[in-house]
Design an enzyme around this catalytic site. Structure first.
Site, PDB file in Angstrom:
ATOM      1  N   CYS A  99      61.270 -23.737   1.528  1.00 34.30           N
ATOM      2  CA  CYS A  99      61.813 -23.082   0.340  1.00 34.30           C
ATOM      3  C   CYS A  99      60.670 -22.553  -0.528  1.00 34.30           C
ATOM      4  O   CYS A  99      59.861 -23.334  -1.031  1.00 34.30           O
ATOM      5  CB  CYS A  99      62.655 -24.090  -0.433  1.00 34.30           C
ATOM      6  SG  CYS A  99      63.239 -23.440  -1.985  1.00 34.30           S
ATOM      7  N   VAL A 107      53.840 -26.957  -5.379  1.00 34.00           N
ATOM      8  CA  VAL A 107      52.874 -27.767  -4.628  1.00 34.00           C
ATOM      9  C   VAL A 107      52.575 -29.091  -5.334  1.00 34.00           C
ATOM     10  O   VAL A 107      52.098 -30.032  -4.715  1.00 34.00           O
ATOM     11  CB  VAL A 107      51.556 -27.007  -4.339  1.00 34.00           C
ATOM     12  CG1 VAL A 107      51.828 -25.705  -3.601  1.00 34.00           C
ATOM     13  CG2 VAL A 107      50.749 -26.755  -5.607  1.00 34.00           C
ATOM     14  N   GLY A 131      56.924 -27.541  -9.636  1.00 36.72           N
ATOM     15  CA  GLY A 131      57.958 -26.565  -9.283  1.00 36.72           C
ATOM     16  C   GLY A 131      59.349 -26.958  -9.783  1.00 36.72           C
ATOM     17  O   GLY A 131      60.296 -26.184  -9.664  1.00 36.72           O
ATOM     18  N   HIS A 168      61.543 -29.082  -8.595  1.00 42.78           N
ATOM     19  CA  HIS A 168      62.582 -29.241  -7.568  1.00 42.78           C
ATOM     20  C   HIS A 168      62.950 -30.698  -7.285  1.00 42.78           C
ATOM     21  O   HIS A 168      63.609 -30.979  -6.295  1.00 42.78           O
ATOM     22  CB  HIS A 168      62.148 -28.572  -6.258  1.00 42.78           C
ATOM     23  CG  HIS A 168      62.362 -27.087  -6.267  1.00 42.78           C
ATOM     24  ND1 HIS A 168      61.816 -26.276  -7.229  1.00 42.78           N
ATOM     25  CD2 HIS A 168      63.043 -26.270  -5.446  1.00 42.78           C
ATOM     26  CE1 HIS A 168      62.160 -25.022  -6.984  1.00 42.78           C
ATOM     27  NE2 HIS A 168      62.906 -24.986  -5.907  1.00 42.78           N
ATOM     28  N   GLY A 199      54.580 -31.509  -6.742  1.00 40.37           N
ATOM     29  CA  GLY A 199      55.373 -32.600  -6.196  1.00 40.37           C
ATOM     30  C   GLY A 199      55.331 -32.626  -4.678  1.00 40.37           C
ATOM     31  O   GLY A 199      55.135 -33.676  -4.062  1.00 40.37           O
ATOM     32  N   ARG A 231      55.857 -31.537 -14.807  1.00 42.38           N
ATOM     33  CA  ARG A 231      56.702 -30.641 -14.009  1.00 42.38           C
ATOM     34  C   ARG A 231      55.857 -29.605 -13.283  1.00 42.38           C
ATOM     35  O   ARG A 231      55.102 -28.862 -13.886  1.00 42.38           O
ATOM     36  CB  ARG A 231      57.745 -29.946 -14.881  1.00 42.38           C
ATOM     37  CG  ARG A 231      58.695 -29.083 -14.054  1.00 42.38           C
ATOM     38  CD  ARG A 231      59.979 -28.760 -14.763  1.00 42.38           C
ATOM     39  NE  ARG A 231      59.811 -27.774 -15.803  1.00 42.38           N
ATOM     40  CZ  ARG A 231      60.827 -27.249 -16.500  1.00 42.38           C
ATOM     41  NH1 ARG A 231      62.066 -27.635 -16.264  1.00 42.38           N
ATOM     42  NH2 ARG A 231      60.608 -26.364 -17.435  1.00 42.38           N
ATOM     43  N   SER A 280      61.185 -34.954 -13.052  1.00 39.23           N
ATOM     44  CA  SER A 280      60.153 -34.169 -13.744  1.00 39.23           C
ATOM     45  C   SER A 280      60.670 -33.577 -15.054  1.00 39.23           C
ATOM     46  O   SER A 280      59.898 -33.020 -15.809  1.00 39.23           O
ATOM     47  CB  SER A 280      59.651 -33.041 -12.845  1.00 39.23           C
ATOM     48  OG  SER A 280      60.724 -32.212 -12.431  1.00 39.23           O
ATOM     49  N   TYR A 292      62.558 -36.516  -0.697  1.00 40.35           N
ATOM     50  CA  TYR A 292      64.005 -36.395  -0.888  1.00 40.35           C
ATOM     51  C   TYR A 292      64.450 -37.548  -1.793  1.00 40.35           C
ATOM     52  O   TYR A 292      65.227 -38.427  -1.393  1.00 40.35           O
ATOM     53  CB  TYR A 292      64.744 -36.401   0.454  1.00 40.35           C
ATOM     54  CG  TYR A 292      64.457 -35.173   1.306  1.00 40.35           C
ATOM     55  CD1 TYR A 292      64.206 -33.940   0.705  1.00 40.35           C
ATOM     56  CD2 TYR A 292      64.442 -35.242   2.701  1.00 40.35           C
ATOM     57  CE1 TYR A 292      63.939 -32.807   1.474  1.00 40.35           C
ATOM     58  CE2 TYR A 292      64.182 -34.113   3.476  1.00 40.35           C
ATOM     59  CZ  TYR A 292      63.930 -32.907   2.850  1.00 40.35           C
ATOM     60  OH  TYR A 292      63.678 -31.788   3.619  1.00 40.35           O
TER      61      TYR A 292
HETATM   62  C1  LIG Z   1      65.721 -26.284  -2.411  1.00 40.29           C
HETATM   63  C2  LIG Z   1      64.779 -27.343  -1.934  1.00 40.29           C
HETATM   64  C3  LIG Z   1      64.173 -27.219  -0.685  1.00 40.29           C
HETATM   65  C4  LIG Z   1      63.280 -28.183  -0.232  1.00 40.29           C
HETATM   66  N1  LIG Z   1      62.708 -28.039   1.011  1.00 40.29           N
HETATM   67  C5  LIG Z   1      61.841 -28.967   1.447  1.00 40.29           C
HETATM   68  C6  LIG Z   1      61.229 -28.849   2.737  1.00 40.29           C
HETATM   69  O1  LIG Z   1      61.472 -27.895   3.474  1.00 40.29           O
HETATM   70  N2  LIG Z   1      60.377 -29.816   3.130  1.00 40.29           N
HETATM   71  C7  LIG Z   1      60.076 -30.879   2.334  1.00 40.29           C
HETATM   72  O2  LIG Z   1      59.268 -31.706   2.739  1.00 40.29           O
HETATM   73  N3  LIG Z   1      60.632 -31.035   1.118  1.00 40.29           N
HETATM   74  C8  LIG Z   1      61.507 -30.101   0.663  1.00 40.29           C
HETATM   75  N4  LIG Z   1      62.091 -30.275  -0.564  1.00 40.29           N
HETATM   76  C9  LIG Z   1      61.756 -31.454  -1.379  1.00 40.29           C
HETATM   77  C10 LIG Z   1      60.497 -31.193  -2.204  1.00 40.29           C
HETATM   78  O3  LIG Z   1      59.368 -31.419  -1.398  1.00 40.29           O
HETATM   79  C11 LIG Z   1      60.445 -32.153  -3.408  1.00 40.29           C
HETATM   80  O4  LIG Z   1      61.582 -31.949  -4.220  1.00 40.29           O
HETATM   81  C12 LIG Z   1      59.165 -31.974  -4.220  1.00 40.29           C
HETATM   82  O5  LIG Z   1      58.915 -33.169  -4.942  1.00 40.29           O
HETATM   83  C13 LIG Z   1      59.254 -30.812  -5.184  1.00 40.29           C
HETATM   84  O6  LIG Z   1      58.054 -30.597  -5.856  1.00 40.29           O
HETATM   85  P1  LIG Z   1      58.063 -29.729  -7.194  1.00 40.29           P
HETATM   86  O7  LIG Z   1      56.666 -29.641  -7.710  1.00 40.29           O
HETATM   87  O8  LIG Z   1      58.813 -28.469  -6.967  1.00 40.29           O
HETATM   88  O9  LIG Z   1      58.996 -30.615  -8.131  1.00 40.29           O
HETATM   89  P2  LIG Z   1      58.816 -31.346  -9.534  1.00 40.29           P
HETATM   90  O10 LIG Z   1      60.203 -31.706  -9.925  1.00 40.29           O
HETATM   91  O11 LIG Z   1      58.027 -30.526 -10.477  1.00 40.29           O
HETATM   92  O12 LIG Z   1      57.973 -32.621  -9.171  1.00 40.29           O
HETATM   93  C14 LIG Z   1      58.418 -33.643  -8.317  1.00 40.29           C
HETATM   94  C15 LIG Z   1      57.731 -34.956  -8.705  1.00 40.29           C
HETATM   95  O13 LIG Z   1      56.326 -34.818  -8.621  1.00 40.29           O
HETATM   96  C16 LIG Z   1      55.715 -35.007  -9.915  1.00 40.29           C
HETATM   97  N5  LIG Z   1      54.683 -33.973 -10.062  1.00 40.29           N
HETATM   98  C17 LIG Z   1      54.850 -32.636  -9.977  1.00 40.29           C
HETATM   99  N6  LIG Z   1      53.678 -32.008 -10.147  1.00 40.29           N
HETATM  100  C18 LIG Z   1      52.740 -32.965 -10.353  1.00 40.29           C
HETATM  101  C19 LIG Z   1      51.330 -32.946 -10.600  1.00 40.29           C
HETATM  102  N7  LIG Z   1      50.670 -31.804 -10.670  1.00 40.29           N
HETATM  103  N8  LIG Z   1      50.703 -34.113 -10.778  1.00 40.29           N
HETATM  104  C20 LIG Z   1      51.374 -35.290 -10.720  1.00 40.29           C
HETATM  105  N9  LIG Z   1      52.698 -35.380 -10.470  1.00 40.29           N
HETATM  106  C21 LIG Z   1      53.377 -34.229 -10.293  1.00 40.29           C
HETATM  107  C22 LIG Z   1      56.848 -34.821 -10.910  1.00 40.29           C
HETATM  108  O14 LIG Z   1      56.586 -35.516 -12.117  1.00 40.29           O
HETATM  109  C23 LIG Z   1      58.032 -35.374 -10.152  1.00 40.29           C
HETATM  110  O15 LIG Z   1      58.046 -36.781 -10.219  1.00 40.29           O
HETATM  111  C24 LIG Z   1      62.987 -29.316  -1.040  1.00 40.29           C
HETATM  112  C25 LIG Z   1      63.597 -29.444  -2.292  1.00 40.29           C
HETATM  113  C26 LIG Z   1      64.490 -28.473  -2.741  1.00 40.29           C
HETATM  114  C27 LIG Z   1      65.143 -28.638  -4.093  1.00 40.29           C
END
Ligand SMILES: Cc1cc2nc3c(=O)[nH]c(=O)nc-3n(C[C@H](O)[C@H](O)[C@H](O)COP(=O)(O)OP(=O)(O)OC[C@H]3O[C@@H](n4cnc5c(N)ncnc54)[C@H](O)[C@@H]3O)c2cc1C
Ligand SMILES: *[C@@H]1O[C@H](CO)[C@@H](O)[C@H](O)[C@H]1NC(C)=O
Ligand SMILES: *[C@@H]1O[C@H](CO)[C@@H](O)[C@H](O)[C@H]1NC(C)=O
Ligand SMILES: *[C@@H]1O[C@H](CO)[C@@H](O)[C@H](O)[C@H]1NC(C)=O
Ligand SMILES: *[C@@H]1O[C@H](CO)[C@@H](O)[C@H](O)[C@H]1NC(C)=O
Ligand SMILES: *[C@@H]1O[C@H](CO)[C@@H](O)[C@H](O)[C@H]1NC(C)=O
Ligand SMILES: *[C@@H]1O[C@H](CO)[C@@H](O)[C@H](O)[C@H]1NC(C)=O
Length: 533
Positions: free
Chosen positions: A169, A174, A105, A107, A176, A103, A113, A474
């Protein structure tokens, strides 16, 4: 045996047996972790099991979508504070066959995650969020637990003319986001976040730490758009910082159907991907009360725009390419790039930028609504008839419940070939559609899910085909999931080609080489060939 005795035994067995998460796998994993890290004193501070009082707070932070629920919560949440602790966690989960979820962020649209059907442990990267900026070199090292808000703020702290391109957002992580692409308000000028990554640190399934040189160009290619989750745990990214002007201009003008919104959206499709790269005209569509006729609903089109330059340059550019919008100087606000980050994140004007690096701490544990998102790519303008069909469908769902985002492509996004990174959505795409629907009550889940699927069905004739492409960030499990047990290539290809087109096969090759036993996996992870996991 008396009935009373039987009852007591029954109660004892049903209430006092350890819950399903506490089987041997779990205990063995913890024992292994403690043993491996016996010389490191901070380990137990990073281990949360359902017995710890702070377990729920840690688990629930970042959960923004009530639709994602699972009976099986992680048996352990581990929040490592350095790389050696991650290596140990990977070693122990592999040894005891305990699935991990990473996990960043938090999101993920489908919760990949933080939920899983099997007993699992979350490696939560919240303690790895340092960012070091080198303004001379114009680069930054960013740990994978950082959020976009922190990245933007730390850059702006050091320079008024450097920036980074990524989503709007500030609480997105970073980890995911960068590994899946990363589209933001400067993407027509600079491409995706992944396009600007120049090095990375990753821990593989054997617990080995790699940088770009030691991981090799194939794996380095895969994690810049193919998702981190299939290949290893990324601990940090090195990115190229981007030159921007001190002053940018933003506007957010609204037009309703009474104000010619249909014609304007139609025209927008012909110019938004072709205008100056410094200009990104994003379009949001909603249905709510008309300001012109009482009790009537109408479509609201919000033209939400960033221009990398001053208003005096922007106006002639708009006059040339989109005079129908009728943009005037009063609609525009000049500001610094970092202020524009707050603007596009929807904060009221005047909010201090100091909020950006800490906002993730306030993302409540209190999930208020249900959400489902989907995506599409548009390669030919949608006809007026087609648009009117969308408006009709909007009337079948509550006011403001649904939102469409039309995000223009072209510019730098088209400068890459389809295979240069796993993110294949390049030349030929006019814009990406993001479909989103929100609701408040569990009872109306079915209704809203079928609404968004109906809209998606309706859109089939207007969007990319063979494959009908989708944006990996997405995440949408409607597109297909891996089968349980043996993850098959054929099954994974169904969703894989939608996200990655022809790059899917190369991703499978990389996966087969770096993680043949399929240690890093989830419902939509790249399968190795001949996997048994
Ligand atoms: C409110 C909101 C706004 C958004 N706005 C945008 C936008 O403007 N533009 C856009 O392109 N996308 C946007 N997104 C989508 C966003 O890019 C994805 O949801 C992204 O995967 C989130 O990354 P995270 O680290 O927060 O999420 P997480 O849920 O932590 O990770 C997402 C996936 O990546 C994997 N992962 C995370 N960290 C790692 C790591 N260090 N090493 C290996 N795997 C990892 C996780 O296991 C999971 O499968 C938005 C999503 C939300 C909910
Ligand atoms: C623990 O649970 C997992 C997942 O349900 C299962 O695969 C494993 O065999 C169980 N271990 C024991 C010792 O029961
Ligand atoms: C959780 O509880 C265990 C056992 O009591 C303890 O060792 C550990 O430090 C606790 N974890 C946290 C994060 O407080
Ligand atoms: C609406 O748009 C059309 C096509 O661009 C144009 O001909 C017409 O004059 C516009 N009407 C109004 C009221 O702006
Ligand atoms: C644009 O305006 C609409 C309507 O006022 C508002 O809902 C939306 O949040 C605004 N967007 C931004 C980025 O300010
Ligand atoms: C959670 O949100 C609901 C609705 O927004 C609110 O009524 C409730 O007080 C909140 N609970 C907590 C613990 O913040
Ligand atoms: C998985 O694949 C292996 C090797 O191909 C095979 O022996 C096994 O029966 C398969 N298991 C399932 C559940 O399909």
């Amino acid at each position: 045996m008396t009935t009373f005795k039987k009852l007591t035994i029954f109660l004892f067995l049903s209430l006092c047996l350890p819950p399903s998460w506490a089987n041997n796998t779990h205990d063995n994993f913890l024992e292994c972790l403690h043993h491996k890290l016996r010389n490191s004193n901070s380990v137990s501070q990073g281990i949360y099991t359902p017995k710890n009082s702070s377990y729920s707070t840690i688990y629930n932070s970042f959960l923004g979508n009530r639709r994602i629920t699972s009976d099986s919560k992680p048996s352990i949440i581990f929040t490592p504070s350095d790389e050696s602790q991650i290596q140990a966690a990977i070693h122990c989960s592999k040894k005891h066959d305990l699935q991990i979820r990473i996990r960043g962020g938090g999101h993920d649209y489908e919760g990949l995650s933080y939920i899983s059907e099997t007993v699992f442990v979350i490696i939560d990267l919240r303690n790895l969020r340092s960012i070091s900026i080198d303004t001379k070199d114009k680069t930054a090292w960013i740990q994978a637990g950082a959020t976009l808000g922190e990245v933007y703020y730390r850059i702006a702290e050091k320079s008024k003319t450097l920036a980074f391109v990524a989503g709007v957002c500030p609480t997105v992580g970073v980890g995911g986001h960068f590994s899946g692409g990363g589209y933001g308000m400067m993407s027509r000028k600079f491409g995706t976040a992944a396009d600007n990554i120049i090095d990375a640190k990753l821990i593989d399934a054997n617990g080995k730490i790699h940088d770009r040189e030691s991981m090799g160009e194939d794996l380095f290619w895969a994690i810049r758009g193919g998702g981190g989750t299939s290949f290893g745990l990324i601990t940090s990214w090195k990115v190229k910082l981007l030159d921007i002007p001190e002053k940018v201009t933003v506007f957010n003008v609204t037009r309703t159907l009474e104000q010619n919104a249909t014609q304007l959206v139609y025209k927008w499709q012909h110019i938004a991907h072709k205008v100056d790269d410094n200009l990104l005209l994003r379009l949001f569509l909603k249905s709510s009360q008309s300001p012109f006729s009482r009790g009537q609903r109408t479509i609201h089109a919000f033209f939400t725009t960033l221009f990398l330059g001053g208003v005096d340059e922007l106006l002639p550019e708009m006059q040339k390419s989109f005079p129908e919008l009728g943009l005037v100087k009063e609609d525009c606000i000049e500001m610094s790039w970092i202020e524009s980050i707050l603007f596009f994140a929807g904060f009221p004007r005047g909010i201090p930028i100091e909020l950006l690096p800490i906002i993730w701490k306030f993302t409540s544990n209190n999930q208020t609504s249900f959400f489902k998102g989907k995506s599409d790519y548009v390669q030919r303008p949608i006809s007026i008839n087609g648009l009117e069909g969308i408006w009709k469908l909007f009337n079948q769902v509550g006011e403001n419940a649904a939102e469409l985002q039309f995000s223009p492509y072209g510019g730098e996004l088209s400068e890459f070939s389809e295979s240069e990174t796993p993110f294949p959505h390049r030349a030929g795409n006019i814009f990406m559609i993001h479909y989103g629907v929100n609701w408040e009550k569990m009872e109306s889940s079915e209704k809203h899910l079928s609404w968004i699927r109906k809209l998606y069905g309706y859109m089939a004739r207007y969007v990319s085909k063979s494959p009908r492409a989708a944006y990996f960030n997405y995440r949408d499990l409607d597109l297909g999931v891996n089968n349980k047990g043996n993850t098959s290539y054929a099954q994974a290809r169904i969703w894989g080609e939608k996200y990655f087109k022809n790059n899917f096969d190369r991703l499978v090759k990389v996966k087969t080489k770096v993680d043949p036993t399929n240690f890093f996996r989830n419902e939509q992870s790249i399968p190795p060939l001949l996997s048994k996991a």
